[in-house]
Motif scaffolding. Sequence first.
Motif, PDB file in Angstrom:
ATOM      1  N   GLN A 190      25.729  45.656  29.390  1.00 42.81           N
ATOM      2  CA  GLN A 190      27.144  45.490  29.750  1.00 42.81           C
ATOM      3  C   GLN A 190      27.560  46.582  30.742  1.00 42.81           C
ATOM      4  O   GLN A 190      27.102  47.718  30.664  1.00 42.81           O
ATOM      5  N   ILE A 191      28.407  46.219  31.686  1.00 44.47           N
ATOM      6  CA  ILE A 191      28.838  47.202  32.677  1.00 44.47           C
ATOM      7  C   ILE A 191      30.227  46.832  33.202  1.00 44.47           C
ATOM      8  O   ILE A 191      30.548  45.657  33.358  1.00 44.47           O
ATOM      9  N   CYS A 192      31.060  47.853  33.398  1.00 49.55           N
ATOM     10  CA  CYS A 192      32.401  47.612  33.932  1.00 49.55           C
ATOM     11  C   CYS A 192      32.290  47.319  35.426  1.00 49.55           C
ATOM     12  O   CYS A 192      31.698  48.096  36.185  1.00 49.55           O
ATOM     13  N   ALA A 193      32.862  46.177  35.837  1.00 47.64           N
ATOM     14  CA  ALA A 193      32.748  45.761  37.231  1.00 47.64           C
ATOM     15  C   ALA A 193      33.515  46.686  38.165  1.00 47.64           C
ATOM     16  O   ALA A 193      33.327  46.665  39.375  1.00 47.64           O
ATOM     17  N   MET A 214      46.483  42.910  44.251  1.00 47.19           N
ATOM     18  CA  MET A 214      45.163  42.468  43.818  1.00 47.19           C
ATOM     19  C   MET A 214      45.239  41.711  42.495  1.00 47.19           C
ATOM     20  O   MET A 214      44.399  40.886  42.171  1.00 47.19           O
ATOM     21  N   GLY A 215      46.327  41.979  41.730  1.00 48.90           N
ATOM     22  CA  GLY A 215      46.470  41.273  40.453  1.00 48.90           C
ATOM     23  C   GLY A 215      45.324  41.581  39.524  1.00 48.90           C
ATOM     24  O   GLY A 215      44.766  40.711  38.872  1.00 48.90           O
ATOM     25  N   TYR A 216      44.948  42.860  39.480  1.00 45.30           N
ATOM     26  CA  TYR A 216      43.730  43.225  38.779  1.00 45.30           C
ATOM     27  C   TYR A 216      43.798  42.975  37.276  1.00 45.30           C
ATOM     28  O   TYR A 216      42.996  42.243  36.708  1.00 45.30           O
ATOM     29  N   ILE A 217      44.767  43.557  36.623  1.00 48.78           N
ATOM     30  CA  ILE A 217      44.955  43.330  35.196  1.00 48.78           C
ATOM     31  C   ILE A 217      46.243  42.531  35.049  1.00 48.78           C
ATOM     32  O   ILE A 217      47.293  42.957  35.526  1.00 48.78           O
ATOM     33  N   ALA A 218      46.141  41.412  34.362  1.00 47.60           N
ATOM     34  CA  ALA A 218      47.262  40.484  34.291  1.00 47.60           C
ATOM     35  C   ALA A 218      48.546  41.151  33.826  1.00 47.60           C
ATOM     36  O   ALA A 218      49.627  40.808  34.283  1.00 47.60           O
ATOM     37  N   ALA A 219      48.423  42.112  32.911  1.00 44.62           N
ATOM     38  CA  ALA A 219      49.623  42.667  32.314  1.00 44.62           C
ATOM     39  C   ALA A 219      50.223  43.812  33.128  1.00 44.62           C
ATOM     40  O   ALA A 219      51.199  44.400  32.736  1.00 44.62           O
ATOM     41  N   ARG A 220      49.634  44.127  34.252  1.00 47.08           N
ATOM     42  CA  ARG A 220      50.206  45.222  35.058  1.00 47.08           C
ATOM     43  C   ARG A 220      51.517  44.790  35.702  1.00 47.08           C
ATOM     44  O   ARG A 220      51.816  43.612  35.808  1.00 47.08           O
ATOM     45  N   THR A 265      36.830  44.202  28.507  1.00 46.83           N
ATOM     46  CA  THR A 265      37.458  42.895  28.291  1.00 46.83           C
ATOM     47  C   THR A 265      37.263  42.058  29.554  1.00 46.83           C
ATOM     48  O   THR A 265      37.069  42.604  30.642  1.00 46.83           O
ATOM     49  N   SER A 266      37.328  40.735  29.406  1.00 41.85           N
ATOM     50  CA  SER A 266      37.093  39.856  30.561  1.00 41.85           C
ATOM     51  C   SER A 266      38.415  39.425  31.163  1.00 41.85           C
ATOM     52  O   SER A 266      39.410  39.273  30.446  1.00 41.85           O
ATOM     53  N   HIS A 267      38.410  39.217  32.450  1.00 35.57           N
ATOM     54  CA  HIS A 267      39.592  38.686  33.114  1.00 35.57           C
ATOM     55  C   HIS A 267      39.169  37.886  34.332  1.00 35.57           C
ATOM     56  O   HIS A 267      38.067  38.053  34.850  1.00 35.57           O
ATOM     57  N   PHE A 268      40.063  37.041  34.782  1.00 36.59           N
ATOM     58  CA  PHE A 268      39.770  36.131  35.877  1.00 36.59           C
ATOM     59  C   PHE A 268      40.182  36.775  37.194  1.00 36.59           C
ATOM     60  O   PHE A 268      41.285  37.317  37.305  1.00 36.59           O
ATOM     61  N   VAL A 269      39.302  36.759  38.158  1.00 35.23           N
ATOM     62  CA  VAL A 269      39.628  37.309  39.474  1.00 35.23           C
ATOM     63  C   VAL A 269      39.728  36.159  40.477  1.00 35.23           C
ATOM     64  O   VAL A 269      38.796  35.374  40.614  1.00 35.23           O
ATOM     65  N   VAL A 270      40.879  36.068  41.131  1.00 36.63           N
ATOM     66  CA  VAL A 270      41.099  34.986  42.099  1.00 36.63           C
ATOM     67  C   VAL A 270      40.251  35.237  43.331  1.00 36.63           C
ATOM     68  O   VAL A 270      40.195  36.358  43.851  1.00 36.63           O
ATOM     69  N   ASP A 271      39.537  34.216  43.783  1.00 30.82           N
ATOM     70  CA  ASP A 271      38.680  34.325  44.955  1.00 30.82           C
ATOM     71  C   ASP A 271      38.644  32.945  45.617  1.00 30.82           C
ATOM     72  O   ASP A 271      38.021  32.012  45.117  1.00 30.82           O
ATOM     73  N   SER A 272      39.363  32.800  46.740  1.00 28.81           N
ATOM     74  CA  SER A 272      39.522  31.474  47.349  1.00 28.81           C
ATOM     75  C   SER A 272      38.190  30.929  47.882  1.00 28.81           C
ATOM     76  O   SER A 272      38.030  29.723  48.047  1.00 28.81           O
ATOM     77  N   ASP A 273      37.210  31.831  48.143  1.00 28.67           N
ATOM     78  CA  ASP A 273      35.917  31.363  48.649  1.00 28.67           C
ATOM     79  C   ASP A 273      35.064  30.750  47.552  1.00 28.67           C
ATOM     80  O   ASP A 273      34.138  29.994  47.805  1.00 28.67           O
ATOM     81  N   HIS A 274      35.413  31.111  46.315  1.00 28.80           N
ATOM     82  CA  HIS A 274      34.619  30.649  45.174  1.00 28.80           C
ATOM     83  C   HIS A 274      34.967  29.191  44.872  1.00 28.80           C
ATOM     84  O   HIS A 274      36.142  28.814  44.916  1.00 28.80           O
ATOM     85  N   PRO A 275      33.963  28.343  44.538  1.00 27.95           N
ATOM     86  CA  PRO A 275      34.264  26.929  44.272  1.00 27.95           C
ATOM     87  C   PRO A 275      35.264  26.722  43.125  1.00 27.95           C
ATOM     88  O   PRO A 275      36.042  25.761  43.159  1.00 27.95           O
ATOM     89  N   ASP A 276      35.283  27.595  42.112  1.00 34.77           N
ATOM     90  CA  ASP A 276      36.229  27.440  40.984  1.00 34.77           C
ATOM     91  C   ASP A 276      37.542  28.169  41.250  1.00 34.77           C
ATOM     92  O   ASP A 276      38.373  28.306  40.351  1.00 34.77           O
ATOM     93  N   GLY A 277      37.715  28.663  42.446  1.00 34.31           N
ATOM     94  CA  GLY A 277      38.940  29.384  42.765  1.00 34.31           C
ATOM     95  C   GLY A 277      38.919  30.827  42.281  1.00 34.31           C
ATOM     96  O   GLY A 277      39.923  31.525  42.321  1.00 34.31           O
ATOM     97  N   TRP A 335      35.063  35.085  36.551  1.00 37.36           N
ATOM     98  CA  TRP A 335      35.359  35.995  35.453  1.00 37.36           C
ATOM     99  C   TRP A 335      34.563  37.270  35.613  1.00 37.36           C
ATOM    100  O   TRP A 335      33.414  37.243  36.046  1.00 37.36           O
ATOM    101  N   ARG A 336      35.174  38.382  35.261  1.00 41.52           N
ATOM    102  CA  ARG A 336      34.371  39.599  35.196  1.00 41.52           C
ATOM    103  C   ARG A 336      34.909  40.539  34.117  1.00 41.52           C
ATOM    104  O   ARG A 336      36.032  40.385  33.638  1.00 41.52           O
ATOM    105  N   SER A 337      34.081  41.511  33.754  1.00 45.47           N
ATOM    106  CA  SER A 337      34.445  42.429  32.669  1.00 45.47           C
ATOM    107  C   SER A 337      34.780  43.795  33.222  1.00 45.47           C
ATOM    108  O   SER A 337      34.135  44.253  34.171  1.00 45.47           O
ATOM    109  N   SER A 338      35.793  44.414  32.626  1.00 50.37           N
ATOM    110  CA  SER A 338      36.083  45.797  33.008  1.00 50.37           C
ATOM    111  C   SER A 338      36.628  46.535  31.794  1.00 50.37           C
ATOM    112  O   SER A 338      36.923  45.935  30.769  1.00 50.37           O
ATOM    113  N   CYS A 339      36.758  47.859  31.929  1.00 47.43           N
ATOM    114  CA  CYS A 339      37.208  48.701  30.818  1.00 47.43           C
ATOM    115  C   CYS A 339      38.584  48.251  30.349  1.00 47.43           C
ATOM    116  O   CYS A 339      39.468  47.997  31.168  1.00 47.43           O
ATOM    117  N   SER A 340      38.790  48.211  29.027  1.00 50.19           N
ATOM    118  CA  SER A 340      40.141  47.915  28.548  1.00 50.19           C
ATOM    119  C   SER A 340      41.017  49.162  28.668  1.00 50.19           C
ATOM    120  O   SER A 340      42.218  49.064  28.818  1.00 50.19           O
TER     121      SER A 340
END
Lengths: 390, 212, 295
Positions: free
Chosen positions: C242-245, A1-7, C255-267, C270-275
């Motif tokens: 604010q809420i952890c996805a 899933m590649g959830y957290i980049a640093a995993r 913290t925010s991170h990019f989630v790959v989704d081929s259906d999404h126009p930008d590929g 971004w979403r936020s989850s617990c650090s």
Amino acid sequence: MGYIAARGGTTAILNAEQLVEYLRLQGGSTPLELIQIRDQLRHAVGRAMNEGALYAPMLAALAVKQAEGDSIEASFLLRAYRSTLSRIMPTLPISGETIRCMRRISASFKDIPGGQMLGPSQDYQIRLLNNLIASETAESVTAVLAAYELLVDTGMSADGAIGHFPKVADYMRQQQMIAPLPADPDTSEPYDITRTAISFPCPRSARLQSLAQGDTGCLLTYAYSSVRGYGDAHPTLAELRFGYLPIQVAHPLTGEAITIGEISATECEIVSKAHSVAAKQNTPRFNLGYGFTFGHGEVKSISMAILDSVLTQAKAKGLSGESGPAANEEFVLLHSDGIEASGFTAHYKLPHYVTFEADLKVLDRAREHTTTQSQTRLQEIATRTQEASV
Amino acid sequence: MTTTFQPPSLFETFCTTTFRVLLDCMARPGTIGQIPEPSMFTQIPTITFDNQPILANRFALTSCLSLLDQETRFAQAANNTWIDAQSEINRWIQLRSNCRLSDAPNALFVYLWDSASSALLHELNPGTLTFPEQSCTAFVAVPEINDTEPTWRLRGPGINGHCDVGVHGVVADFVNHVNITRTNFPLGIDIVCIDAHGKCIALPRTCQISLK
Amino acid sequence: MSTTPEQLYNFGFIDEDSKREVRRQILKAIALPGHQVPFASRDLPIARGWGTGGLQITMAIIAADDTLKVIDQGVDECVNAVNLRRLLQRTTGVTTTVDTTAASIIQTRHRIPEEPMRRDQILVLQVPMVDPLRWVEPNLERATIMHGESDYGRMWVYMYESVVKAGDLRIATQYPVIVAGRYMMDTTPIPRWDVMRLHNAEALFLFGAGREKRIYAVPPYTTIEPLQFEDFRFKTEFVAGQICARCGAQDAFLTSHFVVDSDHPDGGHWRSSCSDTSFCDKRVLVNATNQEAPK
């Protein structure tokens, strides 16, 4: 899933190690032998020992090999290894006078007691790339060694066979050009920055130890800045010598001095323009700066000697050498350690997404603040315009 | 994963365990810790006063060893008198720790054999305003520490409100002697009291002591 | 040179006298809450600036029966955390864990774990910049004197200017605080979110800066006051809504991170989850169990 980049960190680290090994050996060429590195890359080995602060030529050769020639990385490997060794005892104080010289020169006098000796120096070589070195063979090596033997047979002194020379600085002391050595030398153990964190103001022994393990390029830059114009240093090279220095320790039971071996070393003393430290109490004298490196490190030992002199002058509020960045002892000593500086500079490669997220929030607030401010200002202007037109 | 370490010796384990007790006690003044049995030292030294041999508190004396080395200066006192640097008992400590023996004002660590010697605490180095950590730490042997019959009330960092602790059999002026060392924070002497059973409390300079 | 491929190191890598020195300075740091205590700081086989201060504290305090957790950015699997844990495990053999509640020592960079720590736990923080006064006085000799004299006026001016210019106290991490009413302390690169979690806590906090050669401490039950103005209070990064996805936590540092989704126009998006991933994983597990329960 590649959830957290640093995993997946563990696998990535292990693979990275393997890739580094691959890149080092990818050409499939014959592995370098440590003895080749020690003998043929002696400046790389010397620099690793200096900045790694450990005299161990074969270990330094290994460090140079493992670091693929990166001088800071090689010295870092040695420095970390040094931490695993226990500190048994300090050596007895030694004088550079005991160096069996291969080379000693002075720029302050044409003739010096014992004479000038150029020795192994690249100073007067024409720096043309030498194709013959590219095509060296076992035969050509034998020929060079034979030629050296012939030179020795026909009168040139062999490596280290010349022995001892009087020191130019001692002559200068006799002539009262520089301050005499203290009559009752301080026999207490010098400050050891590996045992006690350096704090400022620091004693000269802490300064010299710190400079001795400093990054060559950094010391060169600071010293250069102070002679070029950001400072008022006017150094003259009293003496530079390179050769073999015997090391002695006190026998733990009898206290008798015992020679435990020789190290290859370079020593430099420079004198700088008048108005010395002692000027206030005594007759004006030159100020002396001291430089020392393991192995053959001329640029570093000259830089170190210049910085020592500049810092001594600065501390004594002397007339020369007190200005410029190189005259700030804390600045020079806290930023010249290549291992610390490179480590911290490289640490920005580590993930910083927690701090960056925090920075982003502050940026958002600053933007809101600016927008609010400009909106308020626009409103004020609008109100004023309205009032004026009424 | 390959492990590449030598298992710690008995003495090293003693030092680490002792340090962790001291750490917990120093972080939580008034909390009673237990110093481990220094079983590697079979002979605990004695000193003689008025022709009476006094046996050292083995827990208190050996817990000093967990912090002493060649970089530290050490002194000790009994019966309100500093013990001569050349004495047997100082040699005992020096041989086992490699520490340097020193006079009281220059010592980084002192061991006080009894609470009567607390009258000497004011002679110790409290550090300077810029380097208050260069101050002395005193280990004091006391007869008994418990939490069932409190004698003191402690307040300060590390304590949730207040903490009551019982330190028994000490000279009447003990708390005064301790308080004299901490009138000028951040300067001050940090103190560790250890009883005959190895029960231990720490009184860092931030700790305010009042009698119950 | 040893011919064996792996050398045998002292338990905890650094030698016993080096441990003693660190131990002595830790005790002094606790007796002087928030004061920076110099220590010699050994060179380690880890680069300066990569956690050598925290490592030396851990190496000096760790015992064979400890349970260790190492995190970076709140994450156990972060490359640097993995690397430091690997060194500590190889030179001590202690049990390691990712569960905050199971650890006796937690070494961390940039975060304090979300789950409250207990009195039997120690948090070791890796510190890059030690002195809050560095913003206004880079010279160590002068800054040391300023701390000695509680001369913090210039820092207050700096804070005031940042409010006027930026509309917020400009310092995002390394937020300055006053410890136990006396020393001004840098809170390491923890976000503001974590600053007040140092206040009157149950656990002991030890701070180690290897390159800067300083150790400092916040004992349990010690007051922490962030620098703030009466009309401009200290604020954390908290944003309403604010809420952890992933786990749905609303009261955690995200913290925010990019989630790959081929259906999404930008590929992807971004979403936020617990650090703090251990905290988040536990909540995800509990959520899953609760959903399954009614079946």
